[in-house]
Every structure is written in structure tokens, then in C-alpha cells.
Design an enzyme around this catalytic site. Structure first.
Site, PDB file in Angstrom:
ATOM      1  N   GLY A 269      -9.621  -1.641   8.883  1.00 21.86           N
ATOM      2  CA  GLY A 269      -8.273  -1.268   8.469  1.00 21.86           C
ATOM      3  C   GLY A 269      -8.175  -0.693   7.077  1.00 21.86           C
ATOM      4  O   GLY A 269      -7.073  -0.435   6.582  1.00 21.86           O
TER       5      GLY A 269
ATOM      6  N   LYS B 107      -3.017  10.355  -7.938  1.00 27.30           N
ATOM      7  CA  LYS B 107      -2.954   9.287  -8.937  1.00 27.30           C
ATOM      8  C   LYS B 107      -3.445   9.776 -10.292  1.00 27.30           C
ATOM      9  O   LYS B 107      -2.896   9.409 -11.341  1.00 27.30           O
ATOM     10  CB  LYS B 107      -3.776   8.094  -8.461  1.00 27.30           C
ATOM     11  CG  LYS B 107      -3.213   7.429  -7.208  1.00 27.30           C
ATOM     12  CD  LYS B 107      -4.148   6.383  -6.651  1.00 27.30           C
ATOM     13  CE  LYS B 107      -3.581   5.755  -5.391  1.00 27.30           C
ATOM     14  NZ  LYS B 107      -4.511   4.788  -4.753  1.00 27.30           N
TER      15      LYS B 107
END
Length: 433
Positions: A189, A207
Site C-alpha cells: 500500500g 514539494k
């Protein structure tokens, strides 16, 4: 004394992060009220699929009309956790126009349109907070724009994407190839079904744009950030880094030029020494190394993704925005007074590690060394060895001294033109020294 009338919050989006925000607001409602000075009330939750069961959220709060929720005149703070450019941008501007402050985790939108959002917030006299957009739970935006506001930041160097760090960590610790490590990250995940944003560096680049803008008081857009992903990193690169006493990380690097007149922002794989603090960052964790003139070297470390960590940062911003709402104050806005130019990647100066496939015969090393010298790239170390399973070929590994990226690019092109060079197997920068 605590105000009894609650502050109303609109939640735009209720996925992994949004559902955690709603849960924490409900679970810690008394603590949040005590910290803010007034109770906070979830006034509505905008979703795309209203039929889905959302534990802990009253059904009457669910709506598919996000625009109407963002435009309600009684909303004090809107939390945007939809992601992407649209409809997020329109919804945020709608909230501003109706007097609501905004908390967002939307790094892509901020990197693309941050200046316009700051201007809109300023125009309407409301807040724009986005701690969660840079490194989830890691407090980084606030220290850069508040705690270090009186200092001069010269460099921000960090691992800001957990998925890619997990992949590289697995490649190093288990000897797995890129595809195998990505498959494991997907199964656990850490990677999305479409991992492009992570593995090609788009997430980290967004970012980097945000962090560079704050650190250097300069507007830096996503297009200003040089970006390379990790899909070309091989097990051979990992092994070569190990022989040098290094490890490979996907780094976001934002730097002020030595003369202070420009800045650069880039994302790419790089070898860093095992002695550097970032080398020990494992699994899906993030860490950012900040170098400031007076404060010196600071490191911020923690989980950089996930519902609960990201929600933690969102709730921290919510508390700040709500406190401002009560006092009539505003948080810090955009600081872009420096307006420094963003230099192209060609002007970046660093070290390089090159692996060349060459003919295994006398004079090849001297021929290659001449090409480096002709382009002003000084060689630090060279290792040449015969290639396993080949009687004619050899591998030539060169580590350079610091040189401009443009000079290295020209060197590589010239090397490819040599009859004795069969191919450039890999090029990787060496950072953190």
C-alpha cells in the site's frame, strides 16, 4: 473564557486523509476546543460517492455539492483534501471569497498556483495554511517560514517521498531489482496502482517547489524544478554506491548559490555517504536536512505520508486558523520579497558517478580521461574491470570532482562519440559531502 458558539469547518474531500481528519475532530473535540478557545463543528463533508458508509460522520453532513459547501457564508475554515488542480483551486477560491480561511494538503496545486492562492487569501483577509503539503506529519513548513524567519537558509536537502525511499531501501537491503521492489511497495500500500507521480519524481518536485519558495523567499514553480525519477536505478548502481561507502536516495535539493544571487531546485537519485544523516532513513520514512546560516544544521524526520500522519498536520493548521479567526489575526502570508532567479540545472555544481561500457584494450582509459579534461571535468577516482561473461568488454567507473552539470552533459555526449565507448550504463550525482 471559552466562546460557546462553535467555529464551523467545511471538509472538502473524505478519502484516506479526510476521513482521518473527521475522526480526529470527533475523537478529540474537547481537547481541540480547549486549545482553540472555542468548540469546532464539522458543518459539512463534500464527497463524490455519497452512498459509501463513512463511520463516525453523520449522514446529514454528507453532500456532493462541494461548491455550495465552500460558498456557505457561515463557514469559518475550509479543509481541502481533494488533491489535484481542479476542482480544488476553484473551491479554495470560493471559500476565500466567502470569508473562510483554508487549510490544504494539496502540494500539486500549491506548486502550480501557490502565488495566486496567496494573493487571493491576502485580498480577502483570510488564512492559507498547508503544513501537510510538504512532508505530512513532519513539521517543516512552519519552522521554515516562522522559526527560521530571522535566519538565512542556504540549503534544504531531503527525502520527501516515502514510496521511493521504500523502493530504494528494498533494493539495497534485499538485492531486489526496481520492478520487484515496486511490486512489494504496491502490495503493502505504499505505492498507488499508478505510481508515476512517485517514481518519476513529480510528487517530490512539487514539494521541492514549495520548500524552496519558503526557504529562499522566492517564487518557485513546479516548472522551475529539475526532475528525474528512479526508474533507471539498477542493482548495479546500488552495488557501486556500496563500494564507495554510499547509499542511493531520491533527493529533493534546494540551494542558494554561493554568491547568494540565485537559487536552484532539483529532484533526482543520488549517492550519499553512509555517514550522512539521511543515509539511515529507511522504509517509507521521510527526512529533511536544513542548513541555515545561524542555526546551523537541522534535521526533521518522520512519516511523510499516510492518512493519520497527514491528518495530524492538517489538524495543527486547523487549530492555528481557528485561533486566528477568534482573535481577528492572520497567519503568515507569502514571503517572496527576495525574488531571486531560479538557475537552470546546467549551472548546478556537484560530483558525478559514471559507469561506462568500453572496449577492453590498451589506451581506452587515457582516451576517456582526455575527454573529461577537454570539458573541464576533473576525475577523482577510476575503477576498470573486465565484464563478467565477456572477453572483449570492460566496465569503467569514474567518480568526478565537483563540476557544472552542463560540463558533465557535454562530457557524456563526447564519450558516446568514441569508438571505444560502447555505452554509458549509468550517470548518478554524488551529494551530501
Amino acid at each position: 473564557m471559552m466562546r460557546t458558539r462553535p467555529l464551523k469547518v467545511a471538509l472538502l474531500g473524505c478519502g484516506v486523509v479526510g476521513s482521518e481528519v473527521a475522526r480526529i475532530m470527533a475523537t478529540h473535540s474537547k481537547d481541540l476546543a480547549a486549545r482553540i478557545g472555542a468548540p469546532v463543528e464539522l458543518a459539512g463533508v463534500a464527497v463524490r460517492r455519497p452512498g459509501r458508509v463513512r463511520e463516525g460522520i453523520a449522514p446529514e453532513l454528507i453532500t456532493t455539492d462541494a461548491a455550495a459547501l465552500a460558498g456557505r457564508g457561515d463557514i469559518d475554515v475550509a479543509i481541502e483534501v481533494i488533491g489535484g488542480i481542479e476542482p480544488a483551486r476553484t473551491l479554495i477560491n470560493t471559500a476565500f471569497e466567502n470569508g473562510a480561511g483554508v487549510v490544504t494538503a494539496n502540494k500539486a496545486l500549491l506548486a502550480e498556483d501557490g502565488p495566486a492562492l496567496h494573493e487571493a487569501a491576502e485580498k480577502h483577509g483570510v488564512d492559507l495554511y498547508y503544513e501537510a503539503a510538504a512532508a505530512a506529519a513532519i513539521p517543516l513548513v512552519r519552522p521554515l517560514r516562522e522559526s527560521l524567519a530571522g535566519d538565512k537558509v542556504n540549503r534544504v536537502l531531503g527525502i520527501v517521498n516515502g514510496t521511493t525511499n521504500f523502493i530504494l531501501d528494498r533494493m539495497e537491503s534485499t538485492g531486489a531489482g526496481y520492478a520487484e521492489a515496486l511490486e512489494e511497495a504496491t502490495a503493502l500500500g505504499y505505492a498507488e496502482a499508478d505510481p508515476t507521480a512517485d517514481v518519476e519524481g513529480f510528487d517530490a518536485a512539487a514539494k521541492a517547489a514549495i520548500l524552496a519558495g519558503i526557504a529562499f523567499h522566492t517564487r518557485v514553480r513546479l516548472d522551475d524544478v529539475h526532475r528525474e525519477g528512479l526508474t533507471e536505478v539498477t542493482a548495479a548502481d546500488i552495488a557501486s554506491a556500496r563500494r564507495m561507502g554510499c547509499t542511493v536516495k531520491l533527493l529533493a535539493i534546494c540551494e542558494r548559490a554561493a554568491d547568494g544571487r540565485s537559487v536552484t531546485a532539483r529532484v533526482h537519485p543520488a549517492m550519499i555517504p553512509l555517514t550522512h544523516p539521511l543515509a539511515s532513513v529507511r522504509e517509507a520514512y521521510n527526512a529533511v536536512f536544513v542548513e541555515a546560516e545561524a542555526a546551523g544544521q537541522l534535521m526533521f524526520y518522520g512519516p511523510g505520508a499516510g492518512g493519520a500522519p497527514t491528518a495530524s498536520a492538517v489538524l495543527g493548521d486547523l487549530v492555528a486558523a481557528c485561533r486566528n479567526r477568534l482573535t481577528g489575526a492572520r497567519g503568515p502570508g507569502e514571503s517572496a520579497y527576495a525574488q531571486l532567479p531560479v538557475s537552470p540545472m546546467g549551472e548546478v555544481v556537484t560530483r558525478y558517478h559514471l559507469s561506462l561500457d568500453v572496449a577492453d584494450k590498451p589506451g581506452v582509459l587515457a582516451q576517456c580521461a582526455t575527454v573529461f579534461a577537454e570539458h573541464g571535468v576533473s576525475i577523482d577516482t577510476v575503477r576498470q574491470q573486465g565484464k563478467e561473461g565477456s572477453e572483449e568488454g570492460a566496465s569503467l567507473v569514474v567518480v568526478t570532482h565537483r563540476a557544472p552539470d552542463a560540463a558533465l552533459t557535454a562530457t557524456v555526449e563526447a564519450l558516446r562519440g568514441l569508438d571505444t565507448v560502447r555505452g554509458v550504463a549509468s550517470i548518478m550525482r554524488v551529494e551530501g559531502e
